[in-house]
Motif scaffolding. Sequence first.
Motif, PDB file in Angstrom:
ATOM      1  N   GLY A   1     -23.666 -43.349  10.961  1.00 10.62           N
ATOM      2  CA  GLY A   1     -24.650 -43.912  10.038  1.00 10.62           C
ATOM      3  C   GLY A   1     -25.040 -42.964   8.929  1.00 10.62           C
ATOM      4  O   GLY A   1     -24.515 -41.844   8.812  1.00 10.62           O
ATOM      5  N   CYS A   2     -25.951 -43.415   8.100  1.00 10.12           N
ATOM      6  CA  CYS A   2     -26.479 -42.579   7.026  1.00 10.12           C
ATOM      7  C   CYS A   2     -27.160 -41.355   7.642  1.00 10.12           C
ATOM      8  O   CYS A   2     -27.747 -41.463   8.725  1.00 10.12           O
TER       9      CYS A   2
ATOM     10  N   ARG B   1     -23.290 -42.862   3.195  1.00 15.07           N
ATOM     11  CA  ARG B   1     -23.639 -44.281   3.096  1.00 15.07           C
ATOM     12  C   ARG B   1     -22.475 -45.193   3.465  1.00 15.07           C
ATOM     13  O   ARG B   1     -22.661 -46.320   3.892  1.00 15.07           O
TER      14      ARG B   1
ATOM     15  N   ASN C   1     -33.126 -45.921  13.146  1.00 16.99           N
ATOM     16  CA  ASN C   1     -33.870 -47.163  12.909  1.00 16.99           C
ATOM     17  C   ASN C   1     -35.196 -47.224  13.649  1.00 16.99           C
ATOM     18  O   ASN C   1     -36.084 -47.961  13.254  1.00 16.99           O
TER      19      ASN C   1
ATOM     20  N   PHE D   1     -29.817 -39.898   7.252  1.00 16.34           N
ATOM     21  CA  PHE D   1     -31.272 -39.937   7.490  1.00 16.34           C
ATOM     22  C   PHE D   1     -31.671 -41.028   8.455  1.00 16.34           C
ATOM     23  O   PHE D   1     -32.841 -41.190   8.769  1.00 16.34           O
ATOM     24  N   CYS D   2     -30.703 -41.811   8.942  1.00 16.17           N
ATOM     25  CA  CYS D   2     -31.039 -43.072   9.616  1.00 16.17           C
ATOM     26  C   CYS D   2     -31.282 -42.917  11.106  1.00 16.17           C
ATOM     27  O   CYS D   2     -30.421 -42.481  11.857  1.00 16.17           O
TER      28      CYS D   2
ATOM     29  N   TYR E   1     -31.483 -52.396  10.911  1.00 16.20           N
ATOM     30  CA  TYR E   1     -30.027 -52.352  10.768  1.00 16.20           C
ATOM     31  C   TYR E   1     -29.552 -53.292   9.652  1.00 16.20           C
ATOM     32  O   TYR E   1     -30.224 -53.427   8.630  1.00 16.20           O
ATOM     33  N   THR E   2     -28.411 -53.980   9.873  1.00 14.08           N
ATOM     34  CA  THR E   2     -27.761 -54.750   8.796  1.00 14.08           C
ATOM     35  C   THR E   2     -27.849 -56.229   9.140  1.00 14.08           C
ATOM     36  O   THR E   2     -27.109 -56.733   9.983  1.00 14.08           O
TER      37      THR E   2
ATOM     38  N   ASN F   1     -21.828 -49.161   9.474  1.00 14.89           N
ATOM     39  CA  ASN F   1     -21.733 -47.721   9.230  1.00 14.89           C
ATOM     40  C   ASN F   1     -22.068 -46.935  10.499  1.00 14.89           C
ATOM     41  O   ASN F   1     -22.085 -45.717  10.498  1.00 14.89           O
ATOM     42  N   ILE F   2     -22.346 -47.670  11.561  1.00 14.40           N
ATOM     43  CA  ILE F   2     -22.631 -47.026  12.842  1.00 14.40           C
ATOM     44  C   ILE F   2     -21.560 -47.391  13.870  1.00 14.40           C
ATOM     45  O   ILE F   2     -21.107 -46.541  14.635  1.00 14.40           O
TER      46      ILE F   2
ATOM     47  N   CYS G   1     -24.893 -52.006  12.738  1.00  6.86           N
ATOM     48  CA  CYS G   1     -24.561 -51.683  11.348  1.00  6.86           C
ATOM     49  C   CYS G   1     -23.105 -51.243  11.282  1.00  6.86           C
ATOM     50  O   CYS G   1     -22.666 -50.450  12.130  1.00  6.86           O
TER      51      CYS G   1
ATOM     52  N   ARG H   1     -26.694 -54.138   3.713  1.00  3.98           N
ATOM     53  CA  ARG H   1     -25.912 -53.194   2.920  1.00  3.98           C
ATOM     54  C   ARG H   1     -25.144 -53.934   1.822  1.00  3.98           C
ATOM     55  O   ARG H   1     -24.758 -55.089   2.026  1.00  3.98           O
TER      56      ARG H   1
HETATM   57  S1  SF4 Z   1     -29.682 -46.742   6.894  1.00  7.25           S
HETATM   58 FE1  SF4 Z   1     -28.937 -48.862   7.044  1.00  7.25          FE
HETATM   59  S2  SF4 Z   1     -26.825 -48.729   6.326  1.00  7.25           S
HETATM   60 FE2  SF4 Z   1     -27.415 -46.643   6.857  1.00  7.25          FE
HETATM   61  S3  SF4 Z   1     -26.752 -46.402   8.994  1.00  7.25           S
HETATM   62 FE3  SF4 Z   1     -28.890 -47.035   9.011  1.00  7.25          FE
HETATM   63  S4  SF4 Z   1     -28.814 -49.259   9.267  1.00  7.25           S
HETATM   64 FE4  SF4 Z   1     -26.773 -48.589   8.576  1.00  7.25          FE
END
Ligand code: SF4
Length: 320
Positions: A44-45, A162, A50, A47-48, A90-91, A35-36, A33, A121
Motif C-alpha cells: 500500500g501507500c 501510490r 486504514n 502512509f496508509c 480502502y477502495t 495496492n495492497i 485495495c 483510487r
Molecule cells: S491509501 Fe488508499 S490507495 Fe493507498 S494503500 Fe491505502 S487504501 Fe490503498
Amino acid sequence: MALSDHVHMLGQELRIRHGTRVHKISVNAGFTCPNIDGRVGRGGCTFCNNRSFTPGINGPESVAVQIERGRQVVKRRTGAQKFLVYFQAYTNTYADLQTLRSLYDAALRQPDVIGLSIGTRPDCTPEPVLRLLHKYQDQGFDVWLELGLQSAFDATLTRINRGHGWEEYRSAVQAAHRLGLRVCTHLIAGLPGETSWHAEQTLARVIDLGVEGLKLHPLHVVRGTRLAHDWRSGAYRPLEQDAYVDTVAKLVQQTPDQVVYHRLTGTAKPPLLLAPDWCAHKWPVLNAIEAALATSSTCGAKVHGTGLSSRESALTESRG
Ligand code: SF4
C-alpha cells in the motif's frame, strides 16, 4: 467571521440544497485495495494504515447497521436530519458490479439518506461503475466520486508507492465528467520531498481539470506504515502546524469559489498516531486556518460568505 465566510464548505452547500443540516456517515463495506492485495502493488501507500481513518469500524457489520449506528450518534451530536453515506475505508469501487450495486443500494435505502460519497483510487473507476453512480445521480441522489491523488507529481507518487500516476487520475476525472459526475480530489500537504510550492502546483493542475470538490490532509505518521519507519530513522519530518495552516490558507485562496471543500484537515489518535502531535486535534487547526484566512481577507484576499459558524460547517463534514 467564521470559516465558512472564507471557504466554500460541503456542509453549507448541503444545508442550502436540502434545507437542513446534512452529515456524512462513514461506512466500511469490507473492501480491500489493489495496492495492497497485489493486483497493483503490495504494502500500500507508505502512509496508509486504514485503522487511522476508520477508528472503531471493523466490518463486516452490514452497511445498514453501520448507518443506523452512525445516524444515532450524529443526530445526538449535531442534530443533523439527513445523511450522506461515505464509503470510506480502502477502495470502495473494488468489486464486481453486482456487489457494488447491492452495497450502494443498501445505503440509499436507509431513511434520510440523500446520497453517496464513494472513496476510491483513480485506477479503479471502470466505466460500468461510473455509469452505476450516474444512475443514482439521475434518480436525484447527491453523488460524489472521491479520488485519492495526494500529489500531481509522479516522482512523489512513486516515492509514496501510490501505484498510479497523474495520467490515471486525469483519465478518471475526465471519464467521470463525461457522465456528469462530480469529483472530489484528496490532496496531502507535507509529502516527502515536497514543499508548499508542490501543493500549489498540484492544486493548479487539479483545478485545471475542473474538479468540483477538494479534501486536504496533513501527512501524519501512524503505526504500522513504511512512513513510520522513515520517521523513526529521521528520513521523514512532518510539517509543523503553522506550516500546514499557511499552506491550506494559500490553497483556499487560489481555489475558485465554486469548488467545494469537503475537509481542511485530518486527524488520528494516539497510540495509532505517532507524529505530529497536533494531528490529534481538529479544532485548533481549523481555528488557525480561519484566523489565517481572516487576516488575509483584511489584506484584500477573497471572502466567501454564508454565515455558518466554523464548528457547524466543519461538523457537517467532520467524518469525510
Ligand atoms: S491509501 Fe488508499 S490507495 Fe493507498 S494503500 Fe491505502 S487504501 Fe490503498
